[in-house]
Design a protein around this motif. Structure first.
Motif, PDB file in Angstrom:
ATOM      1  N   ASP A  67       0.818  -1.225   0.000  1.00  0.00           N
ATOM      2  CA  ASP A  67       0.000   0.000   0.000  1.00  0.00           C
ATOM      3  C   ASP A  67       0.849   1.272   0.000  1.00  0.00           C
ATOM      4  OD1 ASP A  67       0.938   0.268   2.603  1.00  0.00           O
ATOM      5  OD2 ASP A  67      -1.028   0.068   3.549  1.00  0.00           O
ATOM      6  N   GLY A  68       2.187   1.118  -0.083  1.00  0.00           N
ATOM      7  CA  GLY A  68       3.084   2.268  -0.137  1.00  0.00           C
ATOM      8  C   GLY A  68       3.678   2.683   1.200  1.00  0.00           C
ATOM      9  N   THR A  69       3.231   2.068   2.294  1.00  0.00           N
ATOM     10  CA  THR A  69       3.779   2.412   3.601  1.00  0.00           C
ATOM     11  C   THR A  69       5.076   1.644   3.858  1.00  0.00           C
ATOM     12  OG1 THR A  69       2.442   0.726   4.719  1.00  0.00           O
ATOM     13  CG2 THR A  69       1.505   2.951   4.557  1.00  0.00           C
ATOM     14  N   VAL A  70       5.772   2.036   4.911  1.00  0.00           N
ATOM     15  CA  VAL A  70       7.060   1.444   5.266  1.00  0.00           C
ATOM     16  C   VAL A  70       7.040   1.030   6.732  1.00  0.00           C
ATOM     17  CG1 VAL A  70       9.532   1.944   5.574  1.00  0.00           C
ATOM     18  CG2 VAL A  70       8.331   2.763   3.534  1.00  0.00           C
ATOM     19  N   PHE A  71       7.586  -0.136   7.006  1.00  0.00           N
ATOM     20  CA  PHE A  71       7.839  -0.600   8.369  1.00  0.00           C
ATOM     21  C   PHE A  71       9.341  -0.746   8.533  1.00  0.00           C
ATOM     22  CE2 PHE A  71       3.483  -1.629   8.027  1.00  0.00           C
ATOM     23  CZ  PHE A  71       2.972  -2.051   9.243  1.00  0.00           C
ATOM     24  N   ARG A  72       9.846  -0.373   9.700  1.00  0.00           N
ATOM     25  CA  ARG A  72      11.237  -0.643  10.062  1.00  0.00           C
ATOM     26  C   ARG A  72      11.199  -1.464  11.341  1.00  0.00           C
ATOM     27  NH1 ARG A  72      14.259   3.516  11.564  1.00  0.00           N
ATOM     28  NH2 ARG A  72      16.195   2.503  10.937  1.00  0.00           N
ATOM     29  N   GLU A  73      11.926  -2.589  11.342  1.00  0.00           N
ATOM     30  CA  GLU A  73      11.857  -3.533  12.448  1.00  0.00           C
ATOM     31  C   GLU A  73      13.243  -4.024  12.833  1.00  0.00           C
ATOM     32  OE1 GLU A  73       7.526  -5.350  11.058  1.00  0.00           O
ATOM     33  OE2 GLU A  73       9.363  -6.360  10.398  1.00  0.00           O
ATOM     34  N   THR A  74      13.391  -4.356  14.108  1.00  0.00           N
ATOM     35  CA  THR A  74      14.651  -4.869  14.630  1.00  0.00           C
ATOM     36  C   THR A  74      14.500  -6.348  14.936  1.00  0.00           C
ATOM     37  OG1 THR A  74      14.978  -2.763  15.782  1.00  0.00           O
ATOM     38  CG2 THR A  74      16.425  -4.581  16.408  1.00  0.00           C
ATOM     39  N   LEU A  75      15.424  -7.158  14.461  1.00  0.00           N
ATOM     40  CA  LEU A  75      15.468  -8.563  14.829  1.00  0.00           C
ATOM     41  C   LEU A  75      16.003  -8.644  16.253  1.00  0.00           C
ATOM     42  CD1 LEU A  75      15.183 -11.563  14.030  1.00  0.00           C
ATOM     43  CD2 LEU A  75      17.560 -11.442  13.199  1.00  0.00           C
ATOM     44  N   LEU A  76      15.194  -9.169  17.165  1.00  0.00           N
ATOM     45  CA  LEU A  76      15.589  -9.253  18.572  1.00  0.00           C
ATOM     46  C   LEU A  76      16.178 -10.609  18.929  1.00  0.00           C
ATOM     47  CD1 LEU A  76      12.500  -7.478  20.180  1.00  0.00           C
ATOM     48  CD2 LEU A  76      14.738  -6.477  19.610  1.00  0.00           C
ATOM     49  N   GLU A  77      15.639 -11.664  18.333  1.00  0.00           N
ATOM     50  CA  GLU A  77      16.100 -13.019  18.647  1.00  0.00           C
ATOM     51  C   GLU A  77      15.744 -13.931  17.482  1.00  0.00           C
ATOM     52  OE1 GLU A  77      15.790 -16.164  22.392  1.00  0.00           O
ATOM     53  OE2 GLU A  77      14.433 -14.455  22.303  1.00  0.00           O
ATOM     54  N   LEU A  78      16.607 -14.907  17.221  1.00  0.00           N
ATOM     55  CA  LEU A  78      16.372 -15.907  16.191  1.00  0.00           C
ATOM     56  C   LEU A  78      16.936 -17.223  16.685  1.00  0.00           C
ATOM     57  CD1 LEU A  78      16.706 -15.672  12.420  1.00  0.00           C
ATOM     58  CD2 LEU A  78      18.053 -17.407  13.586  1.00  0.00           C
ATOM     59  N   SER A  79      16.163 -18.299  16.565  1.00  0.00           N
ATOM     60  CA  SER A  79      16.634 -19.617  17.001  1.00  0.00           C
ATOM     61  C   SER A  79      16.400 -20.647  15.910  1.00  0.00           C
ATOM     62  CB  SER A  79      15.916 -20.056  18.275  1.00  0.00           C
ATOM     63  OG  SER A  79      16.291 -21.390  18.605  1.00  0.00           O
ATOM     64  N   ASP A  80      17.480 -21.177  15.358  1.00  0.00           N
ATOM     65  CA  ASP A  80      17.371 -22.262  14.390  1.00  0.00           C
ATOM     66  C   ASP A  80      16.938 -23.558  15.072  1.00  0.00           C
ATOM     67  OD1 ASP A  80      18.113 -20.875  12.029  1.00  0.00           O
ATOM     68  OD2 ASP A  80      20.223 -21.004  12.592  1.00  0.00           O
ATOM     69  N   LEU A  81      17.321 -23.735  16.297  1.00  0.00           N
ATOM     70  CA  LEU A  81      16.952 -24.943  17.035  1.00  0.00           C
ATOM     71  C   LEU A  81      15.460 -24.977  17.361  1.00  0.00           C
ATOM     72  CD1 LEU A  81      17.898 -27.538  18.473  1.00  0.00           C
ATOM     73  CD2 LEU A  81      18.316 -26.135  20.497  1.00  0.00           C
ATOM     74  N   ARG A  82      14.926 -23.828  17.798  1.00  0.00           N
ATOM     75  CA  ARG A  82      13.517 -23.771  18.223  1.00  0.00           C
ATOM     76  C   ARG A  82      12.599 -23.163  17.158  1.00  0.00           C
ATOM     77  NH1 ARG A  82      14.136 -20.694  23.424  1.00  0.00           N
ATOM     78  NH2 ARG A  82      11.872 -20.684  23.388  1.00  0.00           N
ATOM     79  N   HIS A  83      13.132 -22.824  15.991  1.00  0.00           N
ATOM     80  CA  HIS A  83      12.370 -22.351  14.833  1.00  0.00           C
ATOM     81  C   HIS A  83      11.476 -21.148  15.146  1.00  0.00           C
ATOM     82  CE1 HIS A  83      13.149 -26.683  13.943  1.00  0.00           C
ATOM     83  NE2 HIS A  83      13.707 -26.091  12.901  1.00  0.00           N
ATOM     84  N   PHE A  84      12.095 -20.064  15.587  1.00  0.00           N
ATOM     85  CA  PHE A  84      11.340 -18.830  15.813  1.00  0.00           C
ATOM     86  C   PHE A  84      12.245 -17.629  15.641  1.00  0.00           C
ATOM     87  CE2 PHE A  84      13.225 -19.073  20.013  1.00  0.00           C
ATOM     88  CZ  PHE A  84      13.383 -17.743  20.379  1.00  0.00           C
ATOM     89  N   TYR A  85      11.602 -16.491  15.405  1.00  0.00           N
ATOM     90  CA  TYR A  85      12.292 -15.212  15.479  1.00  0.00           C
ATOM     91  C   TYR A  85      11.362 -14.207  16.145  1.00  0.00           C
ATOM     92  CZ  TYR A  85       9.788 -14.120  11.102  1.00  0.00           C
ATOM     93  OH  TYR A  85       8.832 -13.927  10.141  1.00  0.00           O
TER      94      TYR A  85
END
Length: 158
Positions: A67-85
């Motif tokens: 729709d033309g808007t912008v989001f800016r986000e920070t990756l806080l945590e990522l786990s390959d073992l537990r499959h989440f971010y």
């Protein structure tokens, strides 16, 4: 003397889940990269890292929305073992504050599918709480996971 209206902030918890028609390894490969969301989410036209890389906490991504808007986000945590971010929103057109979201995935072993869970906690003014619940939960989360499921079907059959 002018009266100042005090706005009440309400605490929100938005939760959506969906069965995805692919094994967890395939799902995680599709969603793991923080800047890969435009491949599978039909609401995102482009995604790029502004700082860091797509797998390092503290990195910031920019999402261009259809729709033309912008989001800016920070990756806080990522786990390959537990499959989440987990990520937060730095800037967006949404009237929310202190937004933190987790997108996680669990194997459904009986059917070789994956349970996708997307949830967030944030604050917003009471007057927009129902609308934010619908926009975040249905438009963003369900819409995104439906797009992911469509993408996965093509990846598994292609």
């Amino acid at each position: 003397m002018a009266t100042k209206r005090i706005r009440r902030l309400g605490a929100m918890h938005v939760f959506r889940s969906m069965i995805l028609d692919a094994p967890i390894g395939t799902v995680w490969d599709a969603v793991r990269r923080f800047d890969g969301v435009a491949r599978w989410n039909p609401g995102v036209s482009a995604a790029r890292m502004e700082t860091g890389d797509a797998a390092t906490p503290g990195s910031i991504r920019r999402l261009d929305i259809v729709d033309g808007t912008v989001f800016r986000e920070t990756l806080l945590e990522l786990s390959d073992l537990r499959h989440f971010y987990t990520y937060d929103i730095l800037e967006s057109p949404l009237p929310v504050r202190n937004y933190i979201s987790t997108h996680r995935f669990l194997p459904v072993t009986a059917t070789n599918q994956t349970l996708g869970i997307w949830e967030s906690r944030f604050e917003c003014e009471a007057e927009v709480a129902d609308e934010m619940g619908r926009i975040v939960g249905d438009d963003i989360y369900v819409g995104g996971m439906t797009g992911l499921n469509t993408y996965l079907k093509g990846a598994c059959n292609g």
